[in-house]
Write a protein that holds these residues in place. Structure first.
Motif, PDB file in Angstrom:
ATOM      1  N   MET A 182      24.552   6.946 -53.477  1.00  0.00           N
ATOM      2  CA  MET A 182      24.327   8.327 -53.043  1.00  0.00           C
ATOM      3  C   MET A 182      23.201   8.969 -53.836  1.00  0.00           C
ATOM      4  O   MET A 182      22.321   9.636 -53.281  1.00  0.00           O
ATOM      5  N   LEU A 183      23.206   8.757 -55.136  1.00  0.00           N
ATOM      6  CA  LEU A 183      22.193   9.344 -56.017  1.00  0.00           C
ATOM      7  C   LEU A 183      20.786   8.894 -55.617  1.00  0.00           C
ATOM      8  O   LEU A 183      19.865   9.710 -55.475  1.00  0.00           O
ATOM      9  N   VAL A 184      20.624   7.588 -55.398  1.00  0.00           N
ATOM     10  CA  VAL A 184      19.303   7.046 -55.057  1.00  0.00           C
ATOM     11  C   VAL A 184      18.884   7.486 -53.658  1.00  0.00           C
ATOM     12  O   VAL A 184      17.712   7.814 -53.423  1.00  0.00           O
ATOM     13  N   THR A 185      19.825   7.508 -52.713  1.00  0.00           N
ATOM     14  CA  THR A 185      19.509   7.943 -51.343  1.00  0.00           C
ATOM     15  C   THR A 185      18.949   9.356 -51.347  1.00  0.00           C
ATOM     16  O   THR A 185      17.922   9.640 -50.718  1.00  0.00           O
ATOM     17  N   VAL A 186      19.612  10.257 -52.054  1.00  0.00           N
ATOM     18  CA  VAL A 186      19.167  11.653 -52.137  1.00  0.00           C
ATOM     19  C   VAL A 186      17.801  11.727 -52.835  1.00  0.00           C
ATOM     20  O   VAL A 186      16.889  12.432 -52.385  1.00  0.00           O
ATOM     21  N   LYS A 187      17.650  10.981 -53.914  1.00  0.00           N
ATOM     22  CA  LYS A 187      16.390  10.972 -54.666  1.00  0.00           C
ATOM     23  C   LYS A 187      15.226  10.500 -53.806  1.00  0.00           C
ATOM     24  O   LYS A 187      14.088  10.979 -53.946  1.00  0.00           O
ATOM     25  N   GLU A 188      15.502   9.550 -52.906  1.00  0.00           N
ATOM     26  CA  GLU A 188      14.454   9.013 -52.035  1.00  0.00           C
ATOM     27  C   GLU A 188      14.172   9.913 -50.829  1.00  0.00           C
ATOM     28  O   GLU A 188      13.331   9.600 -49.991  1.00  0.00           O
ATOM     29  N   GLY A 189      14.908  11.017 -50.734  1.00  0.00           N
ATOM     30  CA  GLY A 189      14.656  11.979 -49.667  1.00  0.00           C
ATOM     31  C   GLY A 189      15.354  11.678 -48.352  1.00  0.00           C
ATOM     32  O   GLY A 189      15.036  12.277 -47.325  1.00  0.00           O
ATOM     33  N   SER A 202      30.403  17.425 -53.750  1.00  0.00           N
ATOM     34  CA  SER A 202      29.910  17.812 -55.077  1.00  0.00           C
ATOM     35  C   SER A 202      28.958  16.763 -55.661  1.00  0.00           C
ATOM     36  O   SER A 202      28.146  17.061 -56.533  1.00  0.00           O
ATOM     37  N   MET A 203      29.062  15.519 -55.165  1.00  0.00           N
ATOM     38  CA  MET A 203      28.181  14.432 -55.627  1.00  0.00           C
ATOM     39  C   MET A 203      26.846  14.419 -54.888  1.00  0.00           C
ATOM     40  O   MET A 203      25.998  13.574 -55.155  1.00  0.00           O
ATOM     41  N   GLY A 204      26.679  15.311 -53.919  1.00  0.00           N
ATOM     42  CA  GLY A 204      25.397  15.399 -53.215  1.00  0.00           C
ATOM     43  C   GLY A 204      25.388  14.868 -51.803  1.00  0.00           C
ATOM     44  O   GLY A 204      24.312  14.698 -51.210  1.00  0.00           O
ATOM     45  N   ALA A 205      26.568  14.601 -51.218  1.00  0.00           N
ATOM     46  CA  ALA A 205      26.616  14.109 -49.836  1.00  0.00           C
ATOM     47  C   ALA A 205      25.964  15.119 -48.892  1.00  0.00           C
ATOM     48  O   ALA A 205      26.184  16.324 -49.007  1.00  0.00           O
ATOM     49  N   ASN A 244      37.185  23.538 -43.202  1.00  0.00           N
ATOM     50  CA  ASN A 244      37.531  24.634 -44.124  1.00  0.00           C
ATOM     51  C   ASN A 244      37.208  24.288 -45.575  1.00  0.00           C
ATOM     52  O   ASN A 244      36.961  25.173 -46.392  1.00  0.00           O
ATOM     53  N   ALA A 245      37.222  22.971 -45.882  1.00  0.00           N
ATOM     54  CA  ALA A 245      37.111  22.548 -47.279  1.00  0.00           C
ATOM     55  C   ALA A 245      35.678  22.288 -47.725  1.00  0.00           C
ATOM     56  O   ALA A 245      35.360  22.449 -48.907  1.00  0.00           O
ATOM     57  N   VAL A 246      34.809  21.854 -46.792  1.00  0.00           N
ATOM     58  CA  VAL A 246      33.423  21.540 -47.163  1.00  0.00           C
ATOM     59  C   VAL A 246      32.460  22.277 -46.240  1.00  0.00           C
ATOM     60  O   VAL A 246      32.843  22.712 -45.149  1.00  0.00           O
ATOM     61  N   THR A 247      31.225  22.384 -46.676  1.00  0.00           N
ATOM     62  CA  THR A 247      30.232  23.127 -45.891  1.00  0.00           C
ATOM     63  C   THR A 247      29.265  22.209 -45.150  1.00  0.00           C
ATOM     64  O   THR A 247      28.447  22.678 -44.369  1.00  0.00           O
TER      65      THR A 247
END
Length: 465
Positions: free
Chosen positions: A129-136, A165-168, A194-197
């Motif tokens: 997840m971290l790398v996916t987000v970092k790569e845009g 919270s981890m960036g999904a 209701n729980a996530v945006t």
């Protein structure tokens, strides 16, 4: 209420589920441009078993397939399925291999990466997840859906909150066995909204006959995206058909906006392909029917065919009912893992051995032992103590994130195939499937120099004169 988005799975999960991922790039490209004009939210085109099948059965470079599809579909997001720390294989890989794989995946054209872990052990999703987000790219975190004493709505809500919270970028309810029932889906999606945006995607298979009804209730509860397959490659162990859902939602607040005439053209393209696969025997009519065993034993369609194959090899087809009854018992012993790659193979094979041997855990696979040792991550609940003792004795199980114990591997893999490297991606192909990739590299080289590939010895390399 908002328009529902459709992810089309025919280029990945649909043909993986129905014809063992045998669709070729040459069969995909002629229809890709029209699919790009249909208005889909995304096309699932890569990941899962496509990578392995390209190399192993089709003599194709999976990276080249991705690049060609990307070129043909400039207007639509391309999506893939990633098995978390397992990448596209069946074991955990080092972080440096996973990181490089995601970089190359995004660089070659993937926009959305659906990331799951068979145990819903979020530690196995962190790096991906971290790398996916970092790569845009869009990191879609999946909840592997199953039912058990602990897999209730609250369990999934808590997991989804952590993933957000981890960036999904979005959450997928990944119902690989068609177990999600319509009213359960309504409750789960309502609570998730209701729980996530972030958006909610619902993915199911038609194995149990529930999926289209489940999608309708999920949509009413606020699901943003649903996964469908164009009708000639839908239903059975595949996804619900695209066109009927689009028609059902027309002129409602959920209208997908997709054009049925365009979808009909796409369906017309796949009809003769379906006939071809039927005639070849690759598309078995059995996988197109509703299978109530999915609801009773929680056995996904692909796992069911694997069990049948294992029993046939042993000449024990008559033991199928016993094996189906043993699967839930093994699953309970092992802490109720969801049955998806690789846990479905681990639990299924162990159930077969328990029945054939006439004694439970008399013979144990190294994968089952590895699972009990914690090599795949943390089981949803504690593994039964007597089973743990029998399988690994007094050995201390792994309690950390398993990948923390794996040394970096990219340099080693690069050195191992330096004679074959034509692109950096080749190193990753080899890292995931060493023998299969090496065989493909030799085939590729033979083709390059117009040498009959059947004459290539696997003991030496062909070099240009």
């Amino acid at each position: 209420m908002a328009k529902v988005k459709i992810t089309e799975t025919v280029l990945r999960d649909a043909h993986q589920s129905l014809i063992a991922t045998r669709m070729t790039t040459d069969e995909i490209l002629p229809i890709a441009e029209l699919m790009d004009q249909a208005g889909y939210y995304s096309l699932e085109v890569w990941g899962g078993a496509t990578f392995d099948a390209c190399l192993r059965f089709l003599n194709e470079d999976p990276w080249e397939r991705l690049r060609k599809i990307r070129k043909a579909t400039p207007n639509t997001k391309l999506q893939m399925l990633l098995r978390g720390q397992n990448i596209l294989g069946y074991k955990h890989y080092p972080d440096d291999v996973l990181t490089e794989f995601i970089k190359r995946t995004v660089g070659n054209g993937i926009d959305i990466i659906r990331i799951f872990d068979a145990l819903n052990d979020i530690r196995n999703l962190e790096t991906a997840m971290l790398v996916t987000v970092k790569e845009g790219a869009h990191a879609q975190a999946a909840l592997s859906y199953t039912t058990s004493p602990i897999h209730n709505t609250q369990h999934y809500i808590d997991t989804a909150k952590t993933l957000e919270s981890m960036g999904a970028s979005s959450i997928c309810i990944k119902d690989m066995a068609g177990l999600l029932k319509p009213y359960t889906a309504y409750e789960l999606v309502s609570e998730l909204k209701n729980a996530v945006t972030i958006p909610i995607d619902v993915h199911s298979h038609y194995t149990s006959g529930l999926a289209s009804m489940t999608y309708m209730k999920a949509i009413e509860a606020g699901a943003d995206i649903v996964d469908c397959a164009i009708s000639p490659m839908a239903m059975g162990t595949s996804q619900p058909p695209t066109e009927p859902l689009v028609a059902a939602l027309q002129n409602t607040p959920y209208d997908t906006g997709l054009n049925l005439d365009v979808l009909n053209e796409i369906a017309d393209y796949f009809k003769p392909l379906r006939e071809k696969y039927m005639k070849s025997g690759l598309l078995d009519p059995k996988v197109l029917s509703v299978d109530v065993n999915a609801l009773i034993y929680q056995v996904p369609g692909g796992m069911l065919s694997n069990l049948v194959s294992q029993l046939k090899q042993q000449g024990k087809e008559d033991k199928m009912d016993e094996v189906l009854q043993e699967v839930p018992r093994v699953r309970e012993d092992l802490g109720f893992p969801p049955l998806v790659t690789p846990t479905s193979q681990i639990v299924g094979t162990q159930a077969v051995l328990n029945v054939i041997m006439g004694e439970r855990y008399k013979m144990v696979t190294k994968e089952t032992k590895g699972y009990v040792k914690g090599e795949y991550g943390r089981s949803p609940v504690e593994i039964k103590e007597d089973v743990r003792k029998k399988l690994i004795g007094d050995e201390e199980p792994i309690t950390c994130r398993p990948a923390d114990l794996i040394a970096p591997g990219m340099n080693e893999y690069r050195d191992a195939i330096k004679a074959y490297i034509e692109q950096e991606e080749d190193i990753l192909s080899y890292a995931l499937f060493p023998q299969v990739a090496e065989t493909f590299f030799k085939y590729r080289e033979a083709q390059k120099y117009k040498i009959d590939s059947t004459l290539v010895s696997y003991d030496y390399q062909i070099h240009p004169v």
